[in-house]
Design a protein around this motif. Structure first.
Motif, PDB file in Angstrom:
ATOM      1  N   LEU A  90       0.916  -1.293  -0.060  1.00  0.00           N
ATOM      2  CA  LEU A  90      -0.150  -0.033  -0.086  1.00  0.00           C
ATOM      3  C   LEU A  90       0.996   1.089  -0.172  1.00  0.00           C
ATOM      4  N   ASN A  91       1.914   1.063   0.734  1.00  0.00           N
ATOM      5  CA  ASN A  91       2.912   2.329   0.743  1.00  0.00           C
ATOM      6  C   ASN A  91       3.457   2.650  -0.758  1.00  0.00           C
ATOM      7  N   GLU A  92       3.628   1.389  -1.394  1.00  0.00           N
ATOM      8  CA  GLU A  92       4.284   1.369  -2.903  1.00  0.00           C
ATOM      9  C   GLU A  92       3.041   2.037  -3.802  1.00  0.00           C
ATOM     10  N   ARG A  93       1.834   1.673  -3.429  1.00  0.00           N
ATOM     11  CA  ARG A  93       0.701   2.065  -4.289  1.00  0.00           C
ATOM     12  C   ARG A  93       0.577   3.588  -4.100  1.00  0.00           C
ATOM     13  N   PHE A  94       0.609   4.184  -2.593  1.00  0.00           N
ATOM     14  CA  PHE A  94       0.618   5.492  -2.484  1.00  0.00           C
ATOM     15  C   PHE A  94       1.458   6.243  -3.552  1.00  0.00           C
ATOM     16  N   HIS A  95       2.678   5.888  -3.608  1.00  0.00           N
ATOM     17  CA  HIS A  95       3.701   6.701  -4.356  1.00  0.00           C
ATOM     18  C   HIS A  95       3.296   6.179  -5.846  1.00  0.00           C
ATOM     19  N   GLU A  96       2.888   5.257  -6.181  1.00  0.00           N
ATOM     20  CA  GLU A  96       2.682   4.913  -7.605  1.00  0.00           C
ATOM     21  C   GLU A  96       1.391   5.638  -8.448  1.00  0.00           C
ATOM     22  N   LEU A  97       0.456   5.749  -7.506  1.00  0.00           N
ATOM     23  CA  LEU A  97      -0.650   6.608  -7.983  1.00  0.00           C
ATOM     24  C   LEU A  97      -0.412   8.255  -8.224  1.00  0.00           C
ATOM     25  N   ILE A  98       0.474   8.610  -7.246  1.00  0.00           N
ATOM     26  CA  ILE A  98       0.679  10.065  -7.412  1.00  0.00           C
ATOM     27  C   ILE A  98       1.660  10.210  -8.706  1.00  0.00           C
ATOM     28  N   ILE A  99       2.378   9.356  -9.000  1.00  0.00           N
ATOM     29  CA  ILE A  99       3.313   9.201 -10.306  1.00  0.00           C
ATOM     30  C   ILE A  99       2.462   9.130 -11.419  1.00  0.00           C
ATOM     31  N   GLN A 100       1.428   8.017 -11.369  1.00  0.00           N
ATOM     32  CA  GLN A 100       0.603   7.850 -12.441  1.00  0.00           C
ATOM     33  C   GLN A 100      -0.436   9.171 -12.781  1.00  0.00           C
ATOM     34  N   TYR A 101      -0.647   9.780 -12.043  1.00  0.00           N
ATOM     35  CA  TYR A 101      -1.668  10.857 -12.111  1.00  0.00           C
ATOM     36  C   TYR A 101      -1.056  12.343 -12.731  1.00  0.00           C
ATOM     37  N   THR A 102       0.341  12.108 -13.044  1.00  0.00           N
ATOM     38  CA  THR A 102       1.182  13.134 -13.667  1.00  0.00           C
ATOM     39  C   THR A 102       0.741  13.143 -15.040  1.00  0.00           C
ATOM     40  N   ARG A 103       0.095  11.956 -15.636  1.00  0.00           N
ATOM     41  CA  ARG A 103       0.118  11.556 -16.916  1.00  0.00           C
ATOM     42  C   ARG A 103       1.383  11.987 -17.791  1.00  0.00           C
ATOM     43  N   ASN A 104       2.426  11.894 -17.279  1.00  0.00           N
ATOM     44  CA  ASN A 104       3.792  11.981 -17.648  1.00  0.00           C
ATOM     45  C   ASN A 104       4.636  10.671 -17.857  1.00  0.00           C
ATOM     46  N   ASN A 105       4.522  10.226 -19.017  1.00  0.00           N
ATOM     47  CA  ASN A 105       4.991   8.861 -19.130  1.00  0.00           C
ATOM     48  C   ASN A 105       6.644   8.735 -19.073  1.00  0.00           C
ATOM     49  N   ARG A 106       7.184   9.890 -19.761  1.00  0.00           N
ATOM     50  CA  ARG A 106       8.635   9.831 -19.478  1.00  0.00           C
ATOM     51  C   ARG A 106       9.103   9.991 -17.915  1.00  0.00           C
ATOM     52  N   LEU A 107       8.609  10.781 -17.121  1.00  0.00           N
ATOM     53  CA  LEU A 107       8.652  10.632 -15.667  1.00  0.00           C
ATOM     54  C   LEU A 107       8.401   9.334 -15.074  1.00  0.00           C
ATOM     55  N   ARG A 108       7.468   8.587 -15.630  1.00  0.00           N
ATOM     56  CA  ARG A 108       6.839   7.569 -14.960  1.00  0.00           C
ATOM     57  C   ARG A 108       8.050   6.590 -15.300  1.00  0.00           C
ATOM     58  N   LYS A 109       8.698   6.379 -16.693  1.00  0.00           N
ATOM     59  CA  LYS A 109       9.674   5.694 -16.916  1.00  0.00           C
ATOM     60  C   LYS A 109      10.974   5.713 -16.060  1.00  0.00           C
ATOM     61  N   GLN A 110      11.204   7.020 -15.933  1.00  0.00           N
ATOM     62  CA  GLN A 110      12.467   7.215 -15.231  1.00  0.00           C
ATOM     63  C   GLN A 110      12.381   6.539 -13.795  1.00  0.00           C
ATOM     64  N   LEU A 111      11.279   6.478 -12.943  1.00  0.00           N
ATOM     65  CA  LEU A 111      11.155   5.973 -11.754  1.00  0.00           C
ATOM     66  C   LEU A 111      10.920   4.463 -11.702  1.00  0.00           C
ATOM     67  N   TYR A 112      10.289   4.031 -13.131  1.00  0.00           N
ATOM     68  CA  TYR A 112      10.105   2.614 -12.961  1.00  0.00           C
ATOM     69  C   TYR A 112      11.533   2.001 -13.234  1.00  0.00           C
ATOM     70  N   ASP A 113      12.431   2.580 -13.612  1.00  0.00           N
ATOM     71  CA  ASP A 113      13.868   1.953 -13.876  1.00  0.00           C
ATOM     72  C   ASP A 113      14.431   1.652 -12.526  1.00  0.00           C
ATOM     73  N   LEU A 114      13.966   2.252 -11.651  1.00  0.00           N
ATOM     74  CA  LEU A 114      14.606   2.165 -10.343  1.00  0.00           C
ATOM     75  C   LEU A 114      13.682   1.517  -9.451  1.00  0.00           C
ATOM     76  N   LYS A 115      12.603   0.946 -10.088  1.00  0.00           N
ATOM     77  CA  LYS A 115      11.499   0.223  -9.180  1.00  0.00           C
ATOM     78  C   LYS A 115      12.008  -0.912  -8.287  1.00  0.00           C
ATOM     79  N   GLY A 116      12.831  -1.841  -8.932  1.00  0.00           N
ATOM     80  CA  GLY A 116      13.189  -2.953  -8.110  1.00  0.00           C
ATOM     81  C   GLY A 116      14.143  -2.540  -6.770  1.00  0.00           C
ATOM     82  N   LEU A 117      14.954  -1.539  -6.953  1.00  0.00           N
ATOM     83  CA  LEU A 117      15.837  -1.161  -5.829  1.00  0.00           C
ATOM     84  C   LEU A 117      14.797  -0.137  -4.634  1.00  0.00           C
ATOM     85  N   ILE A 118      13.947   0.415  -5.123  1.00  0.00           N
ATOM     86  CA  ILE A 118      13.234   1.378  -4.588  1.00  0.00           C
ATOM     87  C   ILE A 118      12.253   0.345  -3.443  1.00  0.00           C
ATOM     88  N   TYR A 119      11.730  -0.716  -4.136  1.00  0.00           N
ATOM     89  CA  TYR A 119      10.913  -1.572  -3.490  1.00  0.00           C
ATOM     90  C   TYR A 119      11.799  -2.489  -2.559  1.00  0.00           C
TER      91      TYR A 119
END
Length: 220
Positions: free
Chosen positions: A132-161
């Motif tokens: 749920l902690n992860e979901r909170f951050h994911e929704l904030i990123i998702q609702y930016t509607r900025n796909n390039r920003l989302r990709k930058q953070l997705y590349d760090l997803k494994g280590l972030i988790y």
């Protein structure tokens, strides 16, 4: 009606998911060597899909490959670099979402906070709280509607988790993190983008301080 044949999940993908979970659960410990032949036998797969799974995990930063395959061992420098990236990207994302999220989307973020509170009260298993902690951050990123920003953070997803799991170590950590999330959401809901972005930076800085303390204690 057109029938759709479901494709079986490739062996390498199944191996990837299992190994990743073993790392997150501590069954494969930081700095531990991965004996490919032994692990392949345990998982019931050949070396080929196992090696493909390991390549994906290396790309995510969860294993390192030099002369041997090793489970990633976090350093304070790694944590600082990743969290500085998160502060820059997620504070910007928070400002964007504060300005652009719909009332329905804000409701979904608030629902995550309510579910987190219930999960903490039940205190049966930390995994749902971390998710749920992860979901909170994911929704904030998702609702930016900025796909390039989302990709930058997705590349760090494994280590972030991975760091997120470490971050929950300690008394009252879940409650502290929830309260920080509520502060962020308070500013988002009231459309105060500057304060929302500032609250996100402060939240991530507190996470970073806590992780540095944990890693420092482990290194002593």
């Amino acid at each position: 009606m057109r029938e759709v044949i479901e494709k079986p999940v490739p062996y390498y993908e199944q191996a990837y998911r299992v190994i990743k979970q073993m790392i997150f659960e501590g069954k494969l410990k930081p700095g531990e060597r991965i004996a490919e032949a032994k692990l392949a036998k345990e998982l019931g797969v050949s070396k080929s899909p196992l090696r493909e799974a390991i390549r994906v995990l290396e790309k995510e930063g969860l294993v390192t490959i030099d002369s041997r395959v090793m489970v990633y061992k976090p350093t304070i420098k790694d944590v600082e670099e990743i969290y500085f990236c998160r502060m820059a990207l997620e504070s910007f994302a928070t400002g964007l979402t504060t300005r652009s999220a719909s009332a329905e989307e804000l409701g979904k973020i608030e629902d995550v906070l309510q579910k987190t509170e219930v999960a903490i009260q039940q205190a049966i298993d930390p995994d749902p709280i971390i998710e749920l902690n992860e979901r909170f951050h994911e929704l904030i990123i998702q609702y930016t509607r900025n796909n390039r920003l989302r990709k930058q953070l997705y590349d760090l997803k494994g280590l972030i988790y991975y760091f997120r799991i470490l971050n929950f170590e300690g008394e009252k950590r879940a409650e502290d993190i929830l309260e920080q999330h509520r502060q962020i959401f308070h500013h988002i809901k009231h459309r105060n983008d500057e304060q929302a972005a500032k609250a996100m930076v402060e939240h991530l800085q507190l996470d970073l301080d806590h992780l540095v303390e944990i890693l420092s204690e482990r290194n002593d």
